[in-house]
Write a protein that holds these residues in place. Structure first.
Motif, PDB file in Angstrom:
ATOM      1  N   SER A 116       0.838  -1.197   0.000  1.00  0.00           N
ATOM      2  CA  SER A 116       0.000   0.000   0.000  1.00  0.00           C
ATOM      3  C   SER A 116       0.873   1.247   0.000  1.00  0.00           C
ATOM      4  O   SER A 116       1.892   1.312   0.684  1.00  0.00           O
ATOM      5  CB  SER A 116      -0.910   0.009   1.241  1.00  0.00           C
ATOM      6  N   THR A 117       0.454   2.238  -0.760  1.00  0.00           N
ATOM      7  CA  THR A 117       1.155   3.520  -0.766  1.00  0.00           C
ATOM      8  C   THR A 117       0.653   4.434   0.345  1.00  0.00           C
ATOM      9  O   THR A 117       1.204   5.518   0.548  1.00  0.00           O
ATOM     10  CB  THR A 117       0.974   4.229  -2.121  1.00  0.00           C
ATOM     11  N   ASP A 118      -0.378   4.018   1.062  1.00  0.00           N
ATOM     12  CA  ASP A 118      -0.890   4.801   2.182  1.00  0.00           C
ATOM     13  C   ASP A 118      -0.088   4.482   3.444  1.00  0.00           C
ATOM     14  O   ASP A 118       0.515   3.419   3.566  1.00  0.00           O
ATOM     15  CB  ASP A 118      -2.364   4.489   2.422  1.00  0.00           C
ATOM     16  N   LEU A 119      -0.097   5.405   4.387  1.00  0.00           N
ATOM     17  CA  LEU A 119       0.592   5.201   5.654  1.00  0.00           C
ATOM     18  C   LEU A 119      -0.257   4.307   6.548  1.00  0.00           C
ATOM     19  O   LEU A 119      -1.431   4.584   6.799  1.00  0.00           O
ATOM     20  CB  LEU A 119       0.825   6.541   6.360  1.00  0.00           C
ATOM     21  N   LEU A 120       0.351   3.218   7.044  1.00  0.00           N
ATOM     22  CA  LEU A 120      -0.356   2.290   7.920  1.00  0.00           C
ATOM     23  C   LEU A 120       0.489   2.076   9.168  1.00  0.00           C
ATOM     24  O   LEU A 120       1.653   1.657   9.086  1.00  0.00           O
ATOM     25  CB  LEU A 120      -0.614   0.961   7.210  1.00  0.00           C
ATOM     26  N   LEU A 121      -0.108   2.333  10.315  1.00  0.00           N
ATOM     27  CA  LEU A 121       0.591   2.193  11.590  1.00  0.00           C
ATOM     28  C   LEU A 121      -0.336   1.535  12.604  1.00  0.00           C
ATOM     29  O   LEU A 121      -1.551   1.766  12.593  1.00  0.00           O
ATOM     30  CB  LEU A 121       1.021   3.545  12.142  1.00  0.00           C
ATOM     31  N   LEU A 122       0.259   0.713  13.467  1.00  0.00           N
ATOM     32  CA  LEU A 122      -0.459   0.197  14.633  1.00  0.00           C
ATOM     33  C   LEU A 122       0.306   0.696  15.853  1.00  0.00           C
ATOM     34  O   LEU A 122       1.492   0.399  16.006  1.00  0.00           O
ATOM     35  CB  LEU A 122      -0.504  -1.331  14.620  1.00  0.00           C
ATOM     36  N   VAL A 123      -0.363   1.486  16.694  1.00  0.00           N
ATOM     37  CA  VAL A 123       0.304   2.080  17.854  1.00  0.00           C
ATOM     38  C   VAL A 123      -0.496   1.767  19.110  1.00  0.00           C
ATOM     39  O   VAL A 123      -1.715   1.550  19.058  1.00  0.00           O
ATOM     40  CB  VAL A 123       0.456   3.606  17.692  1.00  0.00           C
ATOM     41  N   ASP A 124       0.222   1.727  20.238  1.00  0.00           N
ATOM     42  CA  ASP A 124      -0.508   1.572  21.498  1.00  0.00           C
ATOM     43  C   ASP A 124      -0.991   2.932  21.975  1.00  0.00           C
ATOM     44  O   ASP A 124      -0.750   3.959  21.335  1.00  0.00           O
ATOM     45  CB  ASP A 124       0.362   0.854  22.547  1.00  0.00           C
ATOM     46  N   LEU A 125      -1.679   2.938  23.101  1.00  0.00           N
ATOM     47  CA  LEU A 125      -2.311   4.177  23.562  1.00  0.00           C
ATOM     48  C   LEU A 125      -1.295   5.199  24.067  1.00  0.00           C
ATOM     49  O   LEU A 125      -1.647   6.361  24.285  1.00  0.00           O
ATOM     50  CB  LEU A 125      -3.335   3.857  24.660  1.00  0.00           C
ATOM     51  N   GLU A 126      -0.043   4.772  24.234  1.00  0.00           N
ATOM     52  CA  GLU A 126       1.018   5.694  24.633  1.00  0.00           C
ATOM     53  C   GLU A 126       1.775   6.239  23.428  1.00  0.00           C
ATOM     54  O   GLU A 126       2.771   6.949  23.582  1.00  0.00           O
ATOM     55  CB  GLU A 126       1.990   4.999  25.593  1.00  0.00           C
ATOM     56  N   GLY A 127       1.332   5.865  22.227  1.00  0.00           N
ATOM     57  CA  GLY A 127       1.975   6.370  21.018  1.00  0.00           C
ATOM     58  C   GLY A 127       3.168   5.569  20.563  1.00  0.00           C
ATOM     59  O   GLY A 127       3.904   6.005  19.671  1.00  0.00           O
ATOM     60  N   VAL A 128       3.391   4.381  21.127  1.00  0.00           N
ATOM     61  CA  VAL A 128       4.515   3.534  20.716  1.00  0.00           C
ATOM     62  C   VAL A 128       4.089   2.675  19.526  1.00  0.00           C
ATOM     63  O   VAL A 128       3.047   2.013  19.569  1.00  0.00           O
ATOM     64  CB  VAL A 128       4.988   2.636  21.874  1.00  0.00           C
ATOM     65  N   VAL A 129       4.900   2.678  18.478  1.00  0.00           N
ATOM     66  CA  VAL A 129       4.571   1.949  17.252  1.00  0.00           C
ATOM     67  C   VAL A 129       4.776   0.449  17.467  1.00  0.00           C
ATOM     68  O   VAL A 129       5.814   0.010  17.950  1.00  0.00           O
ATOM     69  CB  VAL A 129       5.447   2.434  16.078  1.00  0.00           C
ATOM     70  N   VAL A 130       3.763  -0.328  17.088  1.00  0.00           N
ATOM     71  CA  VAL A 130       3.851  -1.786  17.134  1.00  0.00           C
ATOM     72  C   VAL A 130       4.216  -2.329  15.758  1.00  0.00           C
ATOM     73  O   VAL A 130       5.098  -3.177  15.622  1.00  0.00           O
ATOM     74  CB  VAL A 130       2.518  -2.393  17.617  1.00  0.00           C
ATOM     75  N   VAL A 131       3.529  -1.837  14.731  1.00  0.00           N
ATOM     76  CA  VAL A 131       3.771  -2.270  13.352  1.00  0.00           C
ATOM     77  C   VAL A 131       3.675  -1.039  12.450  1.00  0.00           C
ATOM     78  O   VAL A 131       2.845  -0.157  12.683  1.00  0.00           O
ATOM     79  CB  VAL A 131       2.736  -3.333  12.904  1.00  0.00           C
ATOM     80  N   ALA A 132       4.524  -1.004  11.423  1.00  0.00           N
ATOM     81  CA  ALA A 132       4.470   0.072  10.430  1.00  0.00           C
ATOM     82  C   ALA A 132       4.715  -0.518   9.055  1.00  0.00           C
ATOM     83  O   ALA A 132       5.451  -1.501   8.917  1.00  0.00           O
ATOM     84  CB  ALA A 132       5.507   1.153  10.732  1.00  0.00           C
ATOM     85  N   ASN A 133       4.085   0.051   8.029  1.00  0.00           N
ATOM     86  CA  ASN A 133       4.359  -0.421   6.670  1.00  0.00           C
ATOM     87  C   ASN A 133       5.470   0.417   6.044  1.00  0.00           C
ATOM     88  O   ASN A 133       5.967   1.395   6.616  1.00  0.00           O
ATOM     89  CB  ASN A 133       3.086  -0.424   5.808  1.00  0.00           C
ATOM     90  N   GLN A 134       5.880   0.008   4.835  1.00  0.00           N
ATOM     91  CA  GLN A 134       7.014   0.645   4.183  1.00  0.00           C
ATOM     92  C   GLN A 134       6.747   2.120   3.894  1.00  0.00           C
ATOM     93  O   GLN A 134       7.647   2.956   4.010  1.00  0.00           O
ATOM     94  CB  GLN A 134       7.339  -0.098   2.876  1.00  0.00           C
ATOM     95  N   ALA A 135       5.513   2.441   3.510  1.00  0.00           N
ATOM     96  CA  ALA A 135       5.192   3.835   3.200  1.00  0.00           C
ATOM     97  C   ALA A 135       5.357   4.726   4.431  1.00  0.00           C
ATOM     98  O   ALA A 135       5.919   5.817   4.352  1.00  0.00           O
ATOM     99  CB  ALA A 135       3.766   3.934   2.654  1.00  0.00           C
TER     100      ALA A 135
END
Length: 420
Positions: free
Chosen positions: A169-188
């Motif tokens: 995907s060319t869109d930004l995809l992030l999974l973050v916890d409630l404290e703002g720490v990134v769990v997963v991010a895509n290449q974009a």
């Protein structure tokens, strides 16, 4: 009874007692061995003891089944080489040699063939010493971890597929916890931050949730509503439409946020360009309408006509006055015929425009002829108190043109000064 006979009888009794005791001890040992064998036979792990030449001295039932045998007795006394392919035997034997050389236990992952494929084992191998402390045997306990390894492999494969889909995907995809720490991010998303997806994991407060106050507000809004939240974000002259989706822990409370950011820079620039072009078109149309709605028609070298049609707003009124004065000046006109046949309504503003135009033309030495004033318009002008003194009024545009062409007084008698 002689002394020798008594000694023989006593020794015979003692010998019988010793034999009985030995038999009892041997039975105890056999019972203990049976109990121990029964216990280890019910353990699912593979348990074995072999000498330094790789011949089994003890195994359990699980080990026998693993080797394709029904009974332990079919394994004991046989060399491991008889049961395994050379590459498997060599691998296991290498670990045995390592235990003997180090004189201590090791933990190793080993594998072996089964009907449904290769099975994996977590093996603990340890030295077994004799009464003098010399290593004579190698013991082992191997736990089958095939299911765990296969599950791990499936999980890694699933994660790899999911990551590949995210990275596509060319869109930004992030999974973050409630404290703002990134769990997963895509290449974009990682590329936007100038690093790899693996490097982004664990980072805190990254774009587009790089403002802790915004994140806290967003978390509170989503927790309160239970629905996705939308907002705009900008970075490096790029605009993004961002949606934050709630991710719950099972049936529990909000646990994480799934962030979806779409780059809408080109769309916004295109929309801005489209609005600019529309504004240019509208302005061009407005100017064209003004030209069409306030045309300057030459009648003679000294006379022009300006027919007015439709409503007259402030912008059009200014254009009308400008057009009339420009015509008077550029053409040296002495007579200006203003036809209001097409003007539907006359209010104070329109009346003031007509009076102002007539006065301005007079200052330039031109006479204004007003034509086409209908009875309703005339009544409105009277009621509004419009002062048209000094303005020649004629019934129709035809009369006005005749007046202008033939000269003042040569047309049918004009009506002067309709005023209050």
């Amino acid at each position: 009874m002689t002394k020798e006979t008594e000694t023989v009888e006593r020794l015979t009794v003692e010998n019988d007692a010793l034999r009985k005791r030995v038999a009892e001890l041997e039975e105890t040992v056999r019972q203990r061995d049976r109990v121990m064998q029964t216990v280890i036979d019910h353990i699912p792990a593979l348990i074995f003891v072999m000498d330094l030449e790789d011949t089994y001295s003890h195994t359990n039932q699980s080990c026998a089944i693993f080797m394709g045998r029904k009974e332990v007795s079919e394994i004991v006394g046989h060399n491991a080489r008889e049961f395994f392919p050379p590459e498997v035997f060599d691998s296991w034997r290498e670990n045995n040699r390592l235990v003997a050389a180090k004189g201590e236990a090791i933990v190793a992952e080993e594998s072996g063939p089964r009907e449904d494929g290769i099975h994996f084992y977590q093996s603990i191998k340890f030295p077994v010493r004799d009464s003098e402390g010399t290593i004579r045997w190698i013991g082992g306990i191997a736990t089958n971890v095939t299911a765990e390894r296969r599950a791990d492999a499936r999980l890694r494969e699933s994660q790899a597929h999911a990551q590949a889909m995210l990275d596509a995907s060319t869109d930004l995809l992030l999974l973050v916890d409630l404290e703002g720490v990134v769990v997963v991010a895509n290449q974009a998303a990682a590329g936007r931050l100038g690093c790899t997806p693996a490097e982004v994991a664990g980072m805190r407060d990254v774009f587009p949730l790089d403002e802790p106050a915004r994140r806290a507000s967003l978390v509170e809004e989503i927790r309160r509503t239970g629905t996705p939240a939308h907002f705009d974000a900008a970075r490096d002259d790029r605009w993004f439409e961002v949606t934050a989706y709630p991710v719950q822990s099972g049936d529990g409370p909000l646990a994480r946020l799934a962030i979806y950011g779409r780059d809408v820079t080109e769309q916004r620039r295109a929309a801005q360009e489209q609005r600019r072009l529309q504004e240019q078109v509208i302005e061009a149309q407005r100017l064209a309408i003004q030209e069409i709605g306030t045309p300057l028609v030459p009648l003679t070298n000294a006379a022009v006509a300006i027919p007015l049609i439709g409503a007259i707003d402030e912008v059009r009124a200014a254009h009308f006055v400008e057009t009339m004065l420009r015509g008077v000046e550029e053409r040296g006109a002495h007579i200006v015929v203003v036809d209001v046949t097409g003007v539907n309504t006359v209010d104070t503003h329109v009346a003031e425009v007509l009076v102002r135009a007539a006065r301005a033309a007079k200052l330039l030495g031109a006479e204004v002829i007003m034509t086409g004033i209908r009875p309703a318009v005339a009544q409105a002008l009277v009621e509004l108190g419009a002062d048209l003194g000094g303005v020649v009024t004629l019934a129709s545009l035809q009369d006005g043109i005749a007046y202008a062409v033939r000269g003042k007084g040569r047309a049918s008698s004009p009506r002067r000064g309709v005023s209050s």
